[in-house]
Design a protein around this motif. Structure first.
Motif, mmCIF file in Angstrom:
data_model
loop_
_atom_site.group_PDB
_atom_site.id
_atom_site.type_symbol
_atom_site.label_atom_id
_atom_site.label_comp_id
_atom_site.label_asym_id
_atom_site.label_seq_id
_atom_site.Cartn_x
_atom_site.Cartn_y
_atom_site.Cartn_z
ATOM 1 N N LEU A 1 0.849 -1.071 -0.131
ATOM 2 C CA LEU A 1 0.008 -0.165 -0.061
ATOM 3 C C LEU A 1 0.924 1.381 0.032
ATOM 4 C CD1 LEU A 1 -2.821 1.335 0.343
ATOM 5 C CD2 LEU A 1 -2.537 0.963 2.900
ATOM 6 N N ILE A 2 0.605 2.146 -1.013
ATOM 7 C CA ILE A 2 1.375 3.422 -1.117
ATOM 8 C C ILE A 2 0.419 4.773 -0.738
ATOM 9 C CG2 ILE A 2 2.593 4.816 -2.582
ATOM 10 C CD1 ILE A 2 3.716 2.585 -3.982
ATOM 11 N N LEU A 3 0.705 5.389 0.258
ATOM 12 C CA LEU A 3 -0.269 6.409 0.344
ATOM 13 C C LEU A 3 0.396 7.814 0.159
ATOM 14 C CD1 LEU A 3 -1.891 5.124 4.018
ATOM 15 C CD2 LEU A 3 -2.846 5.054 1.613
ATOM 16 N N ASP A 4 -0.062 8.791 -0.438
ATOM 17 C CA ASP A 4 0.587 10.131 -0.871
ATOM 18 C C ASP A 4 -0.014 11.223 0.096
ATOM 19 O OD1 ASP A 4 1.885 12.018 -1.840
ATOM 20 O OD2 ASP A 4 1.751 11.740 -3.774
ATOM 21 N N GLU A 5 0.436 11.763 1.141
ATOM 22 C CA GLU A 5 0.219 12.695 1.981
ATOM 23 C C GLU A 5 -1.460 12.561 2.347
ATOM 24 O OE1 GLU A 5 1.915 14.960 3.173
ATOM 25 O OE2 GLU A 5 3.574 15.542 1.995
ATOM 26 N N PRO A 6 -1.355 11.216 3.232
ATOM 27 C CA PRO A 6 -2.658 10.815 3.491
ATOM 28 C C PRO A 6 -3.398 11.747 4.732
ATOM 29 C CG PRO A 6 -1.335 9.529 4.384
ATOM 30 C CD PRO A 6 -0.546 10.174 3.648
ATOM 31 N N SER A 7 -2.825 12.475 5.589
ATOM 32 C CA SER A 7 -3.095 13.327 6.490
ATOM 33 C C SER A 7 -3.298 14.677 6.367
ATOM 34 C CB SER A 7 -2.206 13.168 7.647
ATOM 35 O OG SER A 7 -1.011 13.696 7.498
ATOM 36 N N ASN A 8 -2.947 15.234 5.160
ATOM 37 C CA ASN A 8 -3.325 16.572 4.764
ATOM 38 C C ASN A 8 -4.802 16.963 4.777
ATOM 39 O OD1 ASN A 8 -0.904 17.406 4.270
ATOM 40 N ND2 ASN A 8 -0.978 17.417 2.138
ATOM 41 N N HIS A 9 -5.462 18.038 5.487
ATOM 42 C CA HIS A 9 -6.645 18.401 5.725
ATOM 43 C C HIS A 9 -7.408 17.740 6.775
ATOM 44 C CE1 HIS A 9 -5.571 21.065 2.345
ATOM 45 N NE2 HIS A 9 -5.321 20.153 1.719
ATOM 46 N N LEU A 10 -6.948 16.741 7.302
ATOM 47 C CA LEU A 10 -7.431 15.989 8.557
ATOM 48 C C LEU A 10 -7.638 16.422 9.700
ATOM 49 C CD1 LEU A 10 -6.519 12.201 7.423
ATOM 50 C CD2 LEU A 10 -8.533 13.779 6.427
ATOM 51 N N ASP A 11 -8.497 16.662 10.238
ATOM 52 C CA ASP A 11 -8.713 16.982 11.642
ATOM 53 C C ASP A 11 -8.227 15.928 12.595
ATOM 54 O OD1 ASP A 11 -11.045 15.373 12.150
ATOM 55 O OD2 ASP A 11 -12.494 16.737 11.791
ATOM 56 N N GLY A 12 -8.301 16.233 13.923
ATOM 57 C CA GLY A 12 -7.589 15.384 15.026
ATOM 58 C C GLY A 12 -8.377 13.932 14.926
ATOM 59 N N PRO A 13 -9.613 14.013 15.183
ATOM 60 C CA PRO A 13 -10.417 12.568 15.049
ATOM 61 C C PRO A 13 -10.071 11.799 13.826
ATOM 62 C CG PRO A 13 -11.737 14.297 15.925
ATOM 63 C CD PRO A 13 -10.776 15.026 15.324
ATOM 64 N N ALA A 14 -9.923 12.604 12.860
ATOM 65 C CA ALA A 14 -9.908 11.648 11.370
ATOM 66 C C ALA A 14 -8.353 11.234 11.218
ATOM 67 C CB ALA A 14 -10.061 12.800 10.195
ATOM 68 N N ARG A 15 -7.316 11.956 12.019
ATOM 69 C CA ARG A 15 -6.062 11.666 11.925
ATOM 70 C C ARG A 15 -5.907 10.324 12.912
ATOM 71 N NH1 ARG A 15 -1.287 16.127 11.319
ATOM 72 N NH2 ARG A 15 -2.631 17.532 9.825
ATOM 73 N N ALA A 16 -6.568 10.385 13.955
ATOM 74 C CA ALA A 16 -6.586 9.485 14.701
ATOM 75 C C ALA A 16 -7.292 8.060 14.082
ATOM 76 C CB ALA A 16 -7.494 9.629 16.259
ATOM 77 N N GLN A 17 -8.125 8.213 13.565
ATOM 78 C CA GLN A 17 -8.944 7.059 12.704
ATOM 79 C C GLN A 17 -7.913 6.428 11.396
ATOM 80 O OE1 GLN A 17 -12.225 9.130 11.145
ATOM 81 N NE2 GLN A 17 -13.639 8.734 12.901
ATOM 82 N N LEU A 18 -7.040 7.447 10.851
ATOM 83 C CA LEU A 18 -6.210 6.897 9.835
ATOM 84 C C LEU A 18 -5.130 6.006 10.584
ATOM 85 C CD1 LEU A 18 -4.590 7.209 7.057
ATOM 86 C CD2 LEU A 18 -3.670 9.445 7.864
ATOM 87 N N LEU A 19 -4.457 6.726 11.905
ATOM 88 C CA LEU A 19 -3.579 5.900 12.305
ATOM 89 C C LEU A 19 -4.255 4.308 12.966
ATOM 90 C CD1 LEU A 19 -1.896 8.404 14.567
ATOM 91 C CD2 LEU A 19 -1.079 7.297 12.569
ATOM 92 N N SER A 20 -5.548 4.276 13.141
ATOM 93 C CA SER A 20 -6.255 3.054 13.429
ATOM 94 C C SER A 20 -6.125 2.002 12.461
ATOM 95 C CB SER A 20 -7.468 3.328 14.056
ATOM 96 O OG SER A 20 -8.013 2.059 14.516
ATOM 97 N N LEU A 21 -6.468 2.828 11.198
ATOM 98 C CA LEU A 21 -6.469 2.044 10.106
ATOM 99 C C LEU A 21 -5.298 1.258 9.459
ATOM 100 C CD1 LEU A 21 -9.047 3.657 7.784
ATOM 101 C CD2 LEU A 21 -9.607 1.523 8.686
ATOM 102 N N LEU A 22 -4.385 2.134 9.691
ATOM 103 C CA LEU A 22 -2.896 1.721 9.199
ATOM 104 C C LEU A 22 -2.527 0.704 10.230
ATOM 105 C CD1 LEU A 22 -1.311 5.233 8.193
ATOM 106 C CD2 LEU A 22 -2.273 3.307 6.963
#
Length: 529
Positions: free
Chosen positions: A164-185
C-alpha cells in the motif's frame, strides 16, 4: 527474519518533459516494514510513488514488484466520484449490475472475476469502520475529508494488495480523522509506504527513506531516529567543511612558500650565472630549465588548488542548504492591559444556528491555538477577524494592525516576484536590505526575481510572511490558517523558527499537534460544531 523485498528499484531515473532529470540511478528495496518517504517539495516523491505503483514508466532503469500494489494519490476523488469509485470497486459493482440485468458480456464477467460478493464486502467494511450510513452510490463531495480518506483506505483492504502506497494521507484531516487514519494503518499487516511530512504519522513508521538530489538514503527507525541521524550528519558535514577550509588555508601557505623558495633559487642562480664565465649557450639552457621548472610548479599548484576547491564545494553541498532562519522584523509595540481583539456573542456566517455564540479576548503578545474539528468554523472566524467576512450577528472589535495568511498565500500575487512584492510592502527599506533579509529567510537571489507562482509552497509561505513582517506598518496580530499544510520538513522547521522569533500576538489554526507544540503557545480556543 530477513525482510523480503516487495518493490525493487534498479537504476531508476526519471526526466521531466523538458528533458531535465528529476532523479537518476535510484536503487532501493521496499519490504514489509512500514516505511515513510520524505524529501523536499519538488524532489519527485509523488512521481516516484507512481513509478513504484506501476502507473508511470521510468525514463531509465526498472521497478520490479512481487505482488499487487495499491496506491492512493493526494487527489483521491473528483467532483463526480462515488463512494464505490473512491474505494476502487466501482467498475466491479457496475459490471455486477449489468450481469444482474441480463448482460452476457465477457468483459463484465472478466471484470467481476471471483468477486461476486464485492457489494456485501464493501458494506461490511463500511459498517466495521463506522461508515454504515454511506451508500455505494453516494457522491464523495458530500463526505468530510476524514470520511473520504477512510473510504479510500477501505479500498486498499478490499483490493487484497500486497503493498500500500499513501501520498500525503493526513493533509486536511482534523484530529479525530487523523486518529482514525492511524487506527486503520495499524490494522494493515502488509507492505506500507507513506509519503508525508506529518511528524506524528512518521513516528509510527519502522523506517524512513529520504529522496534528495543525491538519491535515496535509508534510515532504520521512526521519525525521531531519522531526525537524530540528520542532525548528526549535518554536524559531521559542518565539521568536514571547516576542516577542508583549514586545509585549503594551509595548502595556500605551503604553495606560497614553495613559490617563494623557487623564486629565491632562481634569483641566486641568476646572480651566480652573471658572475661566472660560462658560455652563453649554457646560460640559456639553464634559464630554460629554470623556466620549465617554474611552469611545472605553477601547473601543479593550479591543479592542487582546483582539486581542493572541488573538495570544499562537495563538502558544502552536503551541508544543509538552508542556514538558520533569521527574522529581523521589529517587535510590535505592546499595549499592556487592553485586549487586541474582543468577541461578544459572535455568531459566524454559514454556521450552525444552534452553535453557541463566541465570547473572548486576546491580549498583546499572546500566542493562541485555534482548534476544532473540520467544519467547526476556524477558517471562517479568521476571515471575520481579518475583515474579509461580516459576522452573522454579535460584535467583534480588532484594535490593531492585523495580517491574515491563508493556506494558499493569497496575499502573494502569483504573477509578481517576491522582490517586487516586498518593494511594494516595504517602501522604507532599500533593495540591498530587502535582498539581505530574504536571503536570511532562505530565499536566494535567483528565486526572489521569479514569479511567485512557480515557487514551492514553503518558499511562498516565507515570502508572504516576509511581506507581512517587514511591512512599513508593524503587524501586531498575525492570523494563520493551517500554515504547515504542504510544507516539507525543512520548510516546516523554518516556519516554526520564524514564528518563534515573532513577538506580536498570534492566532493559528492547525490540526498538526507537533507544529503547535513548537510555537510556545499560551492557550487554546476550541470551536465546537
Amino acid at each position: 527474519m530477513t525482510p523480503v523485498s516487495i518493490l525493487t528499484l534498479d537504476g531508476v531515473a526519471f526526466a521531466l518533459p523538458d528533458g531535465r532529470p528529476l532523479f537518476t540511478d535510484l536503487n532501493e528495496c521496499f519490504d514489509q516494514r512500514r516505511t515513510g518517504l520524505v524529501g523536499r517539495n519538488g524532489v519527485g516523491k509523488s512521481l516516484l510513488a507512481q513509478i513504484l505503483a506501476g502507473n508511470l514508466a521510468p525514463t531509465a532503469g526498472h521497478c520490479r514488484a512481487t505482488g499487487r500494489v495499491h496506491c492512493l494519490a493526494q487527489q483521491i476523488a473528483g467532483p463526480d466520484t462515488t463512494v464505490a469509485q473512491l474505494a476502487q470497486v466501482g467498475e466491479v459493482l457496475d459490471a455486477l449490475r449489468r450481469i444482474e440485468a441480463g448482460s452476457c458480456s465477457q468483459a463484465d464477467f472478466d471484470t467481476v472475476g471471483e468477486r461476486w460478493d464485492m457489494r456485501e464486502r464493501l458494506q461490511a467494511q463500511l459498517a466495521r469502520h463506522g461508515l454504515e450510513q454511506l451508500d455505494a452510490d453516494r457522491p464523495v463531495a458530500t463526505l468530510s475529508g476524514g470520511q473520504a480518506m477512510r473510504v479510500a483506505l477501505l479500498g486498499a483492504f478490499l483490493s487484497e494488495a500486497d503493498y500500500l502506497i499513501l501520498d500525503e494521507p493526513s493533509n486536511h484531516l482534523d484530529g479525530p480523522a487523523r486518529a482514525q487514519l492511524l487506527s486503520l494503518l495499524k490494522e494493515w499487516n502488509k507492505g506500507l509506504l507513506v509519503i508525508s511530512h506529518d511528524r506524528e504519522l512518521l513516528a509510527h513508521m519502522q523506517r524512513i527513506v529520504e529522496l534528495s538530489p543525491l538519491g535515496l538514503a535509508s534510515y532504520g527507525g521512526n521519525y525521531s531516529v531519522y531526525a537524530q541521524c540528520k542532525a548528526d550528519e549535518s554536524a559531521q558535514a559542518e565539521r568536514t567543511l571547516e576542516r577542508l577550509k583549514l586545509e585549503r588555508q594551509r595548502q595556500a601557505r605551503e604553495l606560497q612558500q614553495q613559490r617563494e623558495r623557487l623564486e629565491r633559487r632562481q634569483a641566486r642562480a641568476g646572480r651566480e650565472a652573471r658572475d661566472s664565465n660560462q658560455a652563453k649557450i649554457l646560460l640559456d639552457r639553464r634559464q630554460e630549465r629554470s623556466e620549465a621548472t617554474a611552469g611545472k610548479l605553477q601547473r601543479d599548484h593550479q591543479a592542487a588548488r582546483q582539486a581542493m576547491a572541488q573538495r570544499v564545494r562537495e563538502a558544502a553541498r552536503r551541508v544543509e542548504a538552508s542556514n538558520a532562519i533569521v527574522l529581523q522584523a521589529p517587535a510590535p509595540a505592546r499595549q499592556a492591559g487592553s485586549p487586541l481583539l474582543t468577541l461578544q456573542a459572535l455568531r459566524l456566517p454559514f454556521g450552525d444556528p444552534l452553535q453557541a455564540p463566541l465570547d473572548g479576548c486576546l491580549y498583546s503578545g499572546e500566542r493562541v491555538a485555534l482548534i476544532g474539528a473540520n467544519g467547526s468554523g476556524k477558517s471562517t472566524l479568521l476571515k471575520v477577524l481579518a475583515g474579509l467576512l461580516a459576522p452573522h450577528s454579535g460584535h467583534v472589535e480588532v484594535r490593531v494592525e492585523v495580517a491574515y495568511l491563508d493556506q494558499h498565500c493569497s496575499l502573494l500575487p502569483a504573477t509578481q516576484s517576491v522582490l517586487d512584492y516586498l518593494r511594494r510592502r516595504s517602501a522604507s527599506l532599500d533593495e540591498s536590505s530587502l535582498r539581505t533579509r530574504l536571503a536570511q529567510l532562505g530565499l536566494g537571489a535567483e528565486r526572489v526575481e521569479l514569479p511567485s507562482g512557480v515557487l514551492s509552497g514553503g518558499e511562498r509561505l516565507k515570502a508572504a510572511l516576509a511581506g507581512v513582517l517587514y511591512g512599513d506598518t508593524p503587524v501586531q496580530l498575525l492570523l494563520l490558517d493551517e500554515p504547515s499544510n504542504h510544507l516539507d520538513l525543512p520548510a516546516l522547521a523554518a516556519l516554526e523558527n520564524m514564528l518563534c522569533q515573532y513577538r506580536g500576538a498570534l492566532l493559528v489554526a492547525s490540526h498538526d499537534t507537533m507544529f503547535l507544540q513548537q510555537l510556545g503557545l499560551d492557550r487554546a480556543w476550541r470551536l465546537e460544531r
